[in-house]
Design a protein around this motif. Structure first.
Motif, PDB file in Angstrom:
ATOM      1  N   TRP A  62       0.833  -1.192   0.000  1.00  0.00           N
ATOM      2  CA  TRP A  62       0.000   0.000   0.000  1.00  0.00           C
ATOM      3  C   TRP A  62       0.864   1.237   0.000  1.00  0.00           C
ATOM      4  O   TRP A  62       0.479   2.266  -0.552  1.00  0.00           O
ATOM      5  N   ALA A  66       0.352   4.243  -2.594  1.00  0.00           N
ATOM      6  CA  ALA A  66       0.062   5.571  -2.063  1.00  0.00           C
ATOM      7  C   ALA A  66       1.133   6.573  -2.492  1.00  0.00           C
ATOM      8  O   ALA A  66       0.808   7.709  -2.864  1.00  0.00           O
ATOM      9  N   GLU A  91      -9.358  11.605   0.234  1.00  0.00           N
ATOM     10  CA  GLU A  91      -9.691  10.182   0.122  1.00  0.00           C
ATOM     11  C   GLU A  91      -8.457   9.314   0.311  1.00  0.00           C
ATOM     12  O   GLU A  91      -8.499   8.292   1.005  1.00  0.00           O
ATOM     13  N   LEU A  92      -7.350   9.729  -0.287  1.00  0.00           N
ATOM     14  CA  LEU A  92      -6.114   8.960  -0.159  1.00  0.00           C
ATOM     15  C   LEU A  92      -5.622   8.946   1.287  1.00  0.00           C
ATOM     16  O   LEU A  92      -5.143   7.920   1.776  1.00  0.00           O
ATOM     17  N   ARG A  94      -7.426   9.028   3.944  1.00  0.00           N
ATOM     18  CA  ARG A  94      -8.258   8.054   4.674  1.00  0.00           C
ATOM     19  C   ARG A  94      -7.783   6.626   4.392  1.00  0.00           C
ATOM     20  O   ARG A  94      -7.716   5.801   5.300  1.00  0.00           O
ATOM     21  N   ARG A  95      -7.491   6.344   3.130  1.00  0.00           N
ATOM     22  CA  ARG A  95      -7.021   4.992   2.799  1.00  0.00           C
ATOM     23  C   ARG A  95      -5.689   4.706   3.473  1.00  0.00           C
ATOM     24  O   ARG A  95      -5.453   3.590   3.964  1.00  0.00           O
ATOM     25  N   ILE A  96      -4.789   5.690   3.506  1.00  0.00           N
ATOM     26  CA  ILE A  96      -3.493   5.512   4.166  1.00  0.00           C
ATOM     27  C   ILE A  96      -3.708   5.278   5.662  1.00  0.00           C
ATOM     28  O   ILE A  96      -3.099   4.387   6.253  1.00  0.00           O
ATOM     29  N   MET A  98      -6.325   4.097   7.197  1.00  0.00           N
ATOM     30  CA  MET A  98      -6.905   2.778   7.453  1.00  0.00           C
ATOM     31  C   MET A  98      -5.878   1.674   7.241  1.00  0.00           C
ATOM     32  O   MET A  98      -5.893   0.660   7.942  1.00  0.00           O
ATOM     33  N   ALA A  99      -4.968   1.861   6.288  1.00  0.00           N
ATOM     34  CA  ALA A  99      -3.925   0.857   6.077  1.00  0.00           C
ATOM     35  C   ALA A  99      -2.956   0.825   7.258  1.00  0.00           C
ATOM     36  O   ALA A  99      -2.479  -0.235   7.642  1.00  0.00           O
ATOM     37  N   ARG A 103      -9.387   0.130  10.085  1.00  0.00           N
ATOM     38  CA  ARG A 103     -10.639   0.822   9.777  1.00  0.00           C
ATOM     39  C   ARG A 103     -11.317   1.358  11.035  1.00  0.00           C
ATOM     40  O   ARG A 103     -11.835   2.467  11.061  1.00  0.00           O
ATOM     41  N   ALA A 107     -12.090   5.375  10.389  1.00  0.00           N
ATOM     42  CA  ALA A 107     -13.046   5.449   9.278  1.00  0.00           C
ATOM     43  C   ALA A 107     -14.249   6.327   9.592  1.00  0.00           C
ATOM     44  O   ALA A 107     -14.792   6.977   8.712  1.00  0.00           O
TER      45      ALA A 107
END
Length: 178
Positions: A62, A66, A91-92, A94-96, A98-99, A103, A107
């Protein structure tokens, strides 16, 4: 007529299955060595990964994905609309998050709570509360000073790049309750 002596007759023998199976240990070692060589080449040379993607082996990448998206956002920050860039960066992030932290940890956060969480969990200590207001308001705000928004977005992208580049650290007692 034709006569055959009983001693000359032989019993019918079944055909052996596959005489090449199971493989000898040397073949297994050769296959293992070839597989290891292929994995090493695949991890070293990025072009192999594009041609032959192996999803099982990219579960932990990830950071690479990213970083690639952040580099693209950094290149496009001078030309793209700040609203679109801010939305994609948010958005990115948030994904980072959560990774990195799972979550359940982040989240459901939004607004100022999200920025406080980012500040608290940023290993480099970037002040997301002071600098990250653009992430919350840029997608919905009317057009403003585009040059200032782009400069602020570049600072946020650089902070996100630093966050991706740092190794995960074990959560302390205060972080695990966040």
């Amino acid at each position: 007529m034709f006569s055959v002596e009983p001693q000359a007759l032989r019993d019918i023998h079944a055909v052996m299955g596959n005489p090449w199976w199971p493989l000898a240990p040397g073949w297994w070692l050769l296959f293992a060595a070839l597989l290891l060589l292929a994995l090493v080449l695949w991890r070293v040379d990025g072009a192999w990964r594009v041609r032959f993607p192996l999803p099982v082996l990219t579960l932990g990448s990830w950071r690479q994905e990213a970083a690639r998206v952040l580099r693209r956002l950094r290149r496009e920050a001078n030309h793209a609309a700040p609203k679109a860039t801010a939305s994609e960066l948010s958005e990115l992030l948030r994904r980072i998050a959560m990774a990195r932290h799972g979550r359940a940890a982040c989240a459901g956060l939004h607004g100022a709570d999200w920025l406080r969480w980012l500040s608290a969990h940023d290993p480099r200590g970037f002040d997301w509360v002071a600098e990250g207001d653009l992430l919350l308001h840029a997608p919905y705000a009317p057009p403003a000073d585009v040059a200032a928004e782009r400069a602020a977005l570049r600072r946020l992208i650089d902070a996100a790049m630093a966050w991706v580049g740092t190794a995960d650290r074990a959560p302390t007692g205060s972080e695990s309750s966040a």
